[in-house]
Design an enzyme around this catalytic site. Structure first.
Site, short mmCIF file in Angstrom:
data_model
loop_
_atom_site.label_atom_id
_atom_site.label_comp_id
_atom_site.label_asym_id
_atom_site.label_seq_id
_atom_site.Cartn_x
_atom_site.Cartn_y
_atom_site.Cartn_z
CD GLU A 96 -2.82 -1.11 2.43
OE1 GLU A 96 -4.02 -1.27 2.26
OE2 GLU A 96 -2.30 -0.94 3.55
CB CYS A 109 2.85 7.46 3.21
SG CYS A 109 3.31 6.28 4.44
CB CYS A 116 7.56 -4.70 9.32
SG CYS A 116 8.99 -4.03 10.20
CB CYS A 120 6.43 -2.05 16.56
SG CYS A 120 8.11 -1.60 16.09
CB CYS A 123 3.21 -1.42 14.02
SG CYS A 123 3.41 -1.31 12.24
CB CYS A 344 1.15 6.55 10.95
SG CYS A 344 1.93 7.83 10.04
N1 SAH Z 1 9.39 1.09 10.05
C1 SAH Z 1 9.51 2.49 10.06
C2 SAH Z 1 8.59 3.19 9.09
C3 SAH Z 1 7.19 2.66 8.98
S1 SAH Z 1 6.16 2.86 10.40
C4 SAH Z 1 9.34 3.05 11.45
O1 SAH Z 1 8.96 2.29 12.33
O2 SAH Z 1 9.64 4.21 11.65
C5 SAH Z 1 5.71 4.58 10.26
C6 SAH Z 1 5.34 5.26 11.56
O3 SAH Z 1 4.06 4.83 12.05
C7 SAH Z 1 6.31 4.97 12.69
O4 SAH Z 1 6.60 6.16 13.37
C8 SAH Z 1 5.52 4.03 13.55
O5 SAH Z 1 5.99 4.00 14.85
C9 SAH Z 1 4.14 4.62 13.43
N2 SAH Z 1 3.07 3.75 13.84
C10 SAH Z 1 3.02 2.41 13.69
N3 SAH Z 1 1.84 1.94 14.14
C11 SAH Z 1 1.13 2.99 14.58
C12 SAH Z 1 -0.18 3.15 15.11
N4 SAH Z 1 -0.98 2.11 15.27
N5 SAH Z 1 -0.59 4.38 15.46
C13 SAH Z 1 0.22 5.46 15.25
N6 SAH Z 1 1.44 5.38 14.73
C14 SAH Z 1 1.91 4.16 14.39
FE1 SF4 Z 2 8.03 -2.31 11.39
FE2 SF4 Z 2 5.73 -1.21 12.12
FE3 SF4 Z 2 7.77 -1.29 13.81
FE4 SF4 Z 2 7.86 0.36 11.66
S1 SF4 Z 2 6.45 0.48 13.37
S2 SF4 Z 2 9.49 -1.00 12.43
S3 SF4 Z 2 6.75 -0.92 10.18
S4 SF4 Z 2 6.71 -3.08 12.98
#
Ligand code: SAH
Ligand code: SF4
Length: 352
Positions: A96, A109, A116, A120, A123, A344
């Site tokens: 996406e 974006c 991934c 996290c 996420c 995000c």
């Molecule tokens: N992997 C990279 C880039 C993709 S994630 C990273 O982690 O930075 C992009 C952003 O979305 C990151 O700042 C991540 O922490 C944030 N993010 C992920 N899940 C989220 C959620 N459920 N609500 C708000 N921000 C989130």
């Molecule tokens: Fe991966 Fe999501 Fe963590 Fe970014 S926030 S490093 S996309 S698991």
């Protein structure tokens, strides 16, 4: 379907294209011509590239490809101009990209991986697991295909879609070289941001690459124990090492680092967090974005993921004020696209 055997010419840097043309017995300057057709004029059809000879055009048509992504669907978020695009790769993976218009800019974006591996806890992409890295071409095509469709000029690119860009470093770097090339219309290095969860060695590499794009760290807690719990990658690269690499990044590139801080009720929104965060932000030229946690309920999470709740919006504003009182530059970000799971961290695609 398997991935193309034919060389895919989008995603090749100008230098690689020059080598490619040489390898098929053509002059190296063809690379610049092709590069201009694709990235300045945004033409993805060899037939229209009229300064290439007919025989060369036919040869390229037969033996190479420009587009491998198939655009399966796109959807506007209601009441906004935010548009989410679903692309399918040649090996049938779904990825996406999202276009988000703001007052004076339009941001794309992009995704860098299918899923991934970093897991996290907040996420959606992390919860879907890891399938594979995207190629440079697949990253660049997200830009080309959305730009051709979207009515406004894309001015900014953020690497904040699915995946960790610095775990797919080579493809990410190539895509950055292409986006920042002089021929590429409408983009520039200070309007491109790579977001990372903190892959320390690659932050040094990116600093030394000479590209001088902007970097953003997904911080989410100023304390190692909390951060490790919600971001397992912190066990491998704890705050001390990540922050040292960011000091180096800011110094080497002379750019200001952005810290992303998603707010979780009772977890990272206490007064102790204001204090620890202030210390981190002050150590280098930087700014802080506070982001409400976007629900990932659509992923039916369990464990700690199921317990996370966003800090209420009024408390986020209070938290921001406390930081501002410490002279920190803070923005509270809104979450456009929430209704279509395009905000995000909500990007995740169910695979058949
Ligand atoms: N992997 C990279 C880039 C993709 S994630 C990273 O982690 O930075 C992009 C952003 O979305 C990151 O700042 C991540 O922490 C944030 N993010 C992920 N899940 C989220 C959620 N459920 N609500 C708000 N921000 C989130
Ligand atoms: Fe991966 Fe999501 Fe963590 Fe970014 S926030 S490093 S996309 S698991």
């Amino acid at each position: 379907m398997t991935r193309s055997e034919k060389p895919v010419l989008t995603g090749k840097t100008k230098g690689e294209l020059a080598e490619f043309f040489e390898s098929i017995g053509e002059k190296r300057f063809r690379a610049k011509q092709l590069f201009e057709w694709i990235y300045d004029r945004r033409v993805l059809n060899y037939g229209d590239m009229l300064n290439l000879s007919k025989s060369l055009r036919e040869k390229l048509e037969r033996e190479t490809k420009l587009v491998t992504l198939f655009s399966r669907a796109s959807q506007y978020s209601s009441g906004t101009e935010t548009k989410k695009y679903l692309f399918v790769t040649e090996d049938n993976k779904s990825i996406e990209a999202v276009v988000i218009p703001e007052e004076r800019r339009t941001t794309l974006c992009v995704s860098t991986q299918v899923g991934c591996p970093l897991d996290c806890k907040f996420c959606a992409t992390g919860l879907m697991g890891f399938s594979r890295n995207l190629s440079a071409s697949e990253i660049v095509q997200q830009y080309l295909l959305t730009q051709i469709d979207y009515p406004e000029e894309i001015t900014n690119i953020v690497y904040m879609g699915m995946g960790e860009p610095l775990l797919n470093y080579d493809a990410t770097l190539k895509s950055l070289r292409i986006f920042t090339a002089e021929e590429t219309r409408g983009l520039s290095k200070n309007r491109i941001t790579v977001s990372t969860s903190g892959i320390t060695p690659r932050i040094y590499d990116l600093a030394d690459s000479g590209l001088r794009v902007k970097i953003s760290l997904s911080l989410h807690s100023a304390f190692d124990d909390v951060r490790s719990e919600i971001m397992p990658v912190n066990k491998k690269y704890p705050l001390k090492s990540v922050l040292e690499s960011l000091d180096y990044y800011a110094r080497t590139t002379k750019t200001r680092v952005t810290f992303e801080y998603t707010m979780f009720d009772g977890i990272n929104d206490r007064d102790a967090d204001v204090k620890a965060l202030t210390k981190i932000i002050r150590r280098m030229p930087s700014k802080l974005n506070l982001i409400p946690f976007n629900s990932i309920a659509h992923m039916a999470p369990d464990g700690i993921s199921a317990q996370l709740k966003s800090t209420p919006y009024d408390k986020i504003l209070e938290f921001a004020d406390k930081l501002r009182a410490n002279n920190i530059t803070v923005m509270v970000r809104n979450t456009q696209g929430d209704d279509i799971a395009a905000a995000c961290g909500q990007l995740a695609v169910k695979h058949s």
